[in-house]
Motif scaffolding. Structure first.
Motif, PDB file in Angstrom:
ATOM      1  N   GLY A   1     -13.365  53.534  34.238  1.00 15.48           N
ATOM      2  CA  GLY A   1     -14.161  54.030  32.950  1.00 15.48           C
ATOM      3  C   GLY A   1     -12.813  54.560  32.106  1.00 15.48           C
ATOM      4  N   TYR A   2     -13.391  55.625  31.442  1.00 20.12           N
ATOM      5  CA  TYR A   2     -12.659  56.278  30.662  1.00 20.12           C
ATOM      6  C   TYR A   2     -12.771  57.705  30.443  1.00 20.12           C
ATOM      7  N   GLY A   3     -12.094  58.680  31.134  1.00 17.68           N
ATOM      8  CA  GLY A   3     -12.309  59.834  31.157  1.00 17.68           C
ATOM      9  C   GLY A   3     -13.392  60.144  32.019  1.00 17.68           C
ATOM     10  N   ARG A   4     -14.463  60.651  31.650  1.00 18.21           N
ATOM     11  CA  ARG A   4     -15.742  60.978  32.823  1.00 18.21           C
ATOM     12  C   ARG A   4     -16.721  59.942  32.354  1.00 18.21           C
ATOM     13  N   LEU A   5     -16.359  58.868  31.434  1.00 19.85           N
ATOM     14  CA  LEU A   5     -17.450  57.838  31.196  1.00 19.85           C
ATOM     15  C   LEU A   5     -17.137  56.675  31.969  1.00 19.85           C
ATOM     16  N   ARG A   6     -18.153  56.440  32.864  1.00 13.79           N
ATOM     17  CA  ARG A   6     -18.243  55.308  33.892  1.00 13.79           C
ATOM     18  C   ARG A   6     -18.610  54.067  32.769  1.00 13.79           C
ATOM     19  N   VAL A   7     -17.668  52.989  32.991  1.00 12.29           N
ATOM     20  CA  VAL A   7     -17.933  51.993  32.173  1.00 12.29           C
ATOM     21  C   VAL A   7     -18.378  50.684  32.990  1.00 12.29           C
ATOM     22  N   LEU A   8     -17.526  50.512  34.145  1.00 11.51           N
ATOM     23  CA  LEU A   8     -17.903  49.377  34.882  1.00 11.51           C
ATOM     24  C   LEU A   8     -18.464  50.308  36.198  1.00 11.51           C
TER      25      LEU A   8
ATOM     26  N   GLY B   1     -21.879  39.025  27.302  1.00  8.22           N
ATOM     27  CA  GLY B   1     -22.687  40.332  27.285  1.00  8.22           C
ATOM     28  C   GLY B   1     -22.485  40.920  25.649  1.00  8.22           C
ATOM     29  N   PRO B   2     -23.351  42.001  25.606  1.00  2.00           N
ATOM     30  CA  PRO B   2     -23.315  42.650  24.310  1.00  2.00           C
ATOM     31  C   PRO B   2     -22.128  43.408  24.085  1.00  2.00           C
ATOM     32  N   ASN B   3     -22.084  43.662  22.916  1.00  2.00           N
ATOM     33  CA  ASN B   3     -20.753  44.579  22.641  1.00  2.00           C
ATOM     34  C   ASN B   3     -20.857  45.908  23.316  1.00  2.00           C
ATOM     35  N   GLY B   4     -19.813  46.456  23.871  1.00  2.00           N
ATOM     36  CA  GLY B   4     -19.669  47.471  24.595  1.00  2.00           C
ATOM     37  C   GLY B   4     -20.120  47.430  26.107  1.00  2.00           C
ATOM     38  N   ALA B   5     -20.543  46.316  26.561  1.00  2.00           N
ATOM     39  CA  ALA B   5     -20.836  45.974  27.711  1.00  2.00           C
ATOM     40  C   ALA B   5     -20.118  46.379  28.886  1.00  2.00           C
ATOM     41  N   GLY B   6     -18.688  46.335  28.491  1.00  2.00           N
ATOM     42  CA  GLY B   6     -17.519  46.394  29.453  1.00  2.00           C
ATOM     43  C   GLY B   6     -16.624  45.095  29.669  1.00  2.00           C
ATOM     44  N   LYS B   7     -16.760  44.066  28.873  1.00  2.00           N
ATOM     45  CA  LYS B   7     -16.213  42.999  29.089  1.00  2.00           C
ATOM     46  C   LYS B   7     -14.484  43.248  28.939  1.00  2.00           C
ATOM     47  N   THR B   8     -14.033  43.866  27.866  1.00  2.45           N
ATOM     48  CA  THR B   8     -12.475  44.100  27.774  1.00  2.45           C
ATOM     49  C   THR B   8     -12.045  45.014  28.701  1.00  2.45           C
ATOM     50  N   THR B   9     -13.034  46.248  29.050  1.00  2.00           N
ATOM     51  CA  THR B   9     -12.564  47.020  30.096  1.00  2.00           C
ATOM     52  C   THR B   9     -12.360  46.382  31.619  1.00  2.00           C
ATOM     53  N   LEU B  10     -13.220  45.406  31.745  1.00  5.33           N
ATOM     54  CA  LEU B  10     -12.994  44.607  32.945  1.00  5.33           C
ATOM     55  C   LEU B  10     -11.687  43.798  32.947  1.00  5.33           C
TER      56      LEU B  10
ATOM     57  N   PRO C   1      -5.248  39.047  24.609  1.00 11.37           N
ATOM     58  CA  PRO C   1      -5.904  40.261  24.418  1.00 11.37           C
ATOM     59  C   PRO C   1      -6.811  39.996  23.269  1.00 11.37           C
ATOM     60  N   GLN C   2      -7.897  40.644  22.999  1.00  9.82           N
ATOM     61  CA  GLN C   2      -8.822  40.989  21.975  1.00  9.82           C
ATOM     62  C   GLN C   2      -8.078  41.351  20.817  1.00  9.82           C
ATOM     63  N   GLU C   3      -6.945  42.243  20.923  1.00 11.35           N
ATOM     64  CA  GLU C   3      -6.216  42.610  19.572  1.00 11.35           C
ATOM     65  C   GLU C   3      -5.025  41.928  19.544  1.00 11.35           C
TER      66      GLU C   3
HETATM   67  N1  LIG Z   1     -10.141  53.234  25.096  1.00 13.95           N
HETATM   68  C1  LIG Z   1     -11.354  53.742  25.246  1.00 13.95           C
HETATM   69  N2  LIG Z   1     -11.545  55.220  25.398  1.00 13.95           N
HETATM   70  C2  LIG Z   1     -12.693  55.529  25.728  1.00 13.95           C
HETATM   71  N3  LIG Z   1     -13.952  54.595  25.734  1.00 13.95           N
HETATM   72  C3  LIG Z   1     -13.643  53.549  25.466  1.00 13.95           C
HETATM   73  C4  LIG Z   1     -12.249  52.736  25.307  1.00 13.95           C
HETATM   74  N4  LIG Z   1     -12.475  51.364  25.330  1.00 13.95           N
HETATM   75  C5  LIG Z   1     -13.704  51.200  25.369  1.00 13.95           C
HETATM   76  N5  LIG Z   1     -14.516  52.246  25.665  1.00 13.95           N
HETATM   77  C6  LIG Z   1     -15.861  52.350  25.845  1.00 13.95           C
HETATM   78  O1  LIG Z   1     -16.381  51.535  27.181  1.00 13.95           O
HETATM   79  C7  LIG Z   1     -17.213  50.693  26.713  1.00 13.95           C
HETATM   80  C8  LIG Z   1     -17.228  49.549  27.239  1.00 13.95           C
HETATM   81  O2  LIG Z   1     -16.211  48.867  25.942  1.00 13.95           O
HETATM   82  P1  LIG Z   1     -15.483  47.419  25.990  1.00 13.95           P
HETATM   83  O3  LIG Z   1     -14.916  47.154  27.524  1.00 13.95           O
HETATM   84  O4  LIG Z   1     -14.422  47.229  25.036  1.00 13.95           O
HETATM   85  O5  LIG Z   1     -16.632  46.454  25.808  1.00 13.95           O
HETATM   86  P2  LIG Z   1     -16.840  44.917  25.166  1.00 13.95           P
HETATM   87  O6  LIG Z   1     -15.399  44.294  25.335  1.00 13.95           O
HETATM   88  O7  LIG Z   1     -17.887  44.196  26.289  1.00 13.95           O
HETATM   89  O8  LIG Z   1     -17.348  44.958  24.080  1.00 13.95           O
HETATM   90  C9  LIG Z   1     -17.908  51.123  25.364  1.00 13.95           C
HETATM   91  O9  LIG Z   1     -18.848  51.960  25.555  1.00 13.95           O
HETATM   92  C10 LIG Z   1     -16.715  51.592  24.794  1.00 13.95           C
HETATM   93  O10 LIG Z   1     -17.385  52.707  23.706  1.00 13.95           O
END
Ligand SMILES: Nc1ncnc2c1ncn2[C@@H]1O[C@H](COP(=O)(O)OP(=O)(O)O)[C@@H](O)[C@H]1O
Ligand SMILES: [Mg+2]
Lengths: 234, 307
Positions: free
Chosen positions: A11-18, A34-43, A82-84
């Motif tokens: 995750g990011y900081g205290r936000l658990r994403v996966l 998965g929907p936007n924000g699901a965590g695909k890019t994070t994974l 990458p996405q970007e």
């Molecule tokens: N650099 C970041 N810092 C903080 N939170 C982030 C960052 N990148 C993504 N997030 C959060 O992590 C979650 C998953 O994002 P992301 O992996 O981009 O999803 P997806 O690719 O499935 O759309 C979202 O809630 C997003 O707001």
């Protein structure tokens, strides 16, 4: 299996994403939906070492790559689109492609062959060979990014939203080209455009709220009522 | 595109100034060009670091000063010519640069810019005060015969040795351009400067590249330290003005624009030389760089408001 992800949390900081993702890719083409924000890019970024895992295991080609530096993961044989895009905007198409192969041992000595393959796949890059990448359209830049990744002769190609910002006509084309590639390279691809990508993949995962909600073959997913209502929009 | 235009403007302005000055007093042109060479040769490595590592190294001139001191004592001890010390001095400062990068700068790369400025400013103070403590503030100089070689053309008589700086600056600019556009390592460095994340994704070791580029820049400035000693007296604070002027030139040229640094140096060198030609204005020569930087900042904010 070429790639094996087990109980991955990050995750990011205290936000658990996966919250514990299990996923594997063999010699095949795998979709990640998965929907936007699901965590695909994070994974994907965690596999690539751009984000660090909190816990869990990532194995690639028999090595533990969890938490390894990005450049080492790349050298081990994973190429990312990458996405970007993350290109080098002030450099030519030629230099961007060259750098795709320059630091990867798997690509050593076969640069010419890879280049021919890439230019055959995307003939527009041949025309624009000396053009600065920063002056090209989004769609053309996406092709440079895919081409740069292929230059590395990867064992696993990961594409994060390859059709993002592309015209629908080009999207179909990109997937048709990916379908051609999958005979030779293992592919992991995330897509908003589920309908198109189902044609190009063998299996797929649906990621929701940071965990795998569903996994099935392409045909299975296409028939699944949840997938149909949430992602195929029928 | 904007970069190209700025380079053209700087070079045209520099050449125009050169032409006007030449009509009026040819020696002013000659001294101006020589001074421009010195400034450019010192500023180019700072531009390299800013363009790729994205750090303003406020210890830049102090690295040169340390190299000049090391050369001074080595030459005093052995009786050798400082010219022979250019390469060894470059090697030693490269090593020093690498260590400084590994120990401090890399830890500040993700920090806010102000922290980075404070860090390199602090390193600069540490270097100049360290030299002051060890060797006192006494001025030191090595007298060399060839440095006073002069040339006479008609009525005109001038020293030729400082042209070495013009040659070195040009060689540096051309050499770096070739390195960055023709070699794999150079292209990788350029790529790291443009997009570090993209560079890591293709397998480039970003941290190592930063360290190499910083060490390379310090090598160049270290070699310049030895060369500087052939002509000038040194003291612990001798590097400070060069840090400020290099920063001014790099800001005028814009990030990553090495040819632009040559043009900006020409403008600065000629302006200083021009002011020195008038006894009443001589004192202003040392701060003309300040005027130039204010003009650049004004120009940029005006352009920013327009768009
Ligand atoms: N650099 C970041 N810092 C903080 N939170 C982030 C960052 N990148 C993504 N997030 C959060 O992590 C979650 C998953 O994002 P992301 O992996 O981009 O999803 P997806 O690719 O499935 O759309 C979202 O809630 C997003 O707001
Ligand atoms: Mg995403």
């Amino acid at each position: 299996m070429i790639l094996d992800v087990k109980k991955l949390e990050t995750g990011y900081g205290r936000l658990r994403v996966l919250t514990g993702v299990d996923l594997s890719v063999g010699r095949e083409s795998v979709g990640l939906f998965g929907p936007n924000g699901a965590g695909k890019t994070t994974l994907i970024n965690t596999i690539m070492g751009i984000n660090k895992p909190w816990s869990g295991v990532v194995t690639f080609d028999g090595q533990d790559i969890g938490g390894k530096a990005t450049h080492l993961v790349a050298r081990a044989g994973i190429a990312l689109v990458p996405q970007e895009r993350e290109l080098f905007p002030g450099m030519s198409v030629a230099d961007n492609l060259e750098l795709g192969a320059a630091y990867v041992p798997r690509a050593a000595g076969i640069g010419k062959r890879q280049l021919d393959m890439v230019l055959q796949l995307f003939p527009i890059l041949k025309e624009r060979y000396r053009q600065l990448v920063g002056t090209m359209s989004g769609g053309q830049q996406r092709m440079v990014a895919i081409g740069r990744a292929l230059m590395a002769n990867p064992l696993l190609l990961i594409l994060d939203e390859p059709s993002l910002g592309l015209q629908p006509s080009i999207v179909a084309e990109v997937f048709e080209r990916l379908a051609r590639l999958k005979k030779e390279i293992a592919i992991l691809v995330t897509e908003q455009n589920v309908r198109e990508s189902l044609k190009a993949i063998d299996r797929g995962y649906v990621l929701e709220n940071g965990a795998v909600a569903l996994r099935d073959t392409a045909e299975g997913l296409a028939k699944n009522p949840h997938v149909v209502s949430a992602y195929l929009g029928i | 595109m904007a970069m190209k235009r700025r380079t053209t403007i700087l070079v045209v302005l520099g050449l125009a100034a050169a032409f006007l000055v030449a009509l009026w007093k040819p020696t002013v042109l000659i001294y101006g060009v020589q001074q421009a060479g010195l400034y450019a040769a010192i500023a180019i490595p700072m531009g390299l670091v800013l363009g790729i590592v994205h750090i303003v190294n406020l210890a830049h001139g102090e690295f040169m000063m340390v190299a000049a001191y090391a050369t001074y004592f080595a030459c005093r001890a052995t009786g050798l010519d400082p010219l022979l010390a250019v390469l060894p001095s470059a090697a030693v400062t490269a090593l020093l640069g690498w260590v400084v990068y590994k120990l401090t700068i890399r830890r500040a790369l993700k920090a806010p810019e102000l922290n980075q400025l404070i860090l390199t400013f602090g390193i600069g103070i540490l270097l100049s005060q360290g030299v002051n403590l060890l060797f006192t503030s006494q001025t030191r100089k090595i007298s060399l015969e060839y440095v006073s070689a002069s040339m006479t053309i008609g009525e005109l008589s001038f020293g030729v040795w400082p042209f070495v700086f013009v040659i070195v600056a040009t060689a540096m600019a051309v050499g770096l351009k070739l390195f960055l556009t023709r070699t794999t390592t150079g292209k990788a460095a350029l790529a790291v400067g443009q997009n570090p994340r993209g560079a890591a994704i293709v397998g480039i070791d970003v941290d190592r590249t930063y360290g190499l580029v910083f060490a390379l820049a310090m090598a160049l400035v270290g070699g310049m330290g030895a060369l500087f000693l052939t002509r000038s007296a040194i003291f612990p604070g001798v590097g400070g003005p060069f840090t400020m002027k290099s920063f001014c030139l790099v800001a005028m040229a814009g990030i990553g624009n090495i040819p632009g640094i040559l043009g900006a140096s020409l403008l600065l060198g000629l302006s200083e030389s021009f002011l020195r030609a008038f006894r009443e204005l001589r004192g202003w020569a040392d701060i003309i760089f300040f005027v130039l930087i204010i003009v650049v900042i004004l120009g940029r904010s005006l352009k920013g408001r327009k768009s």
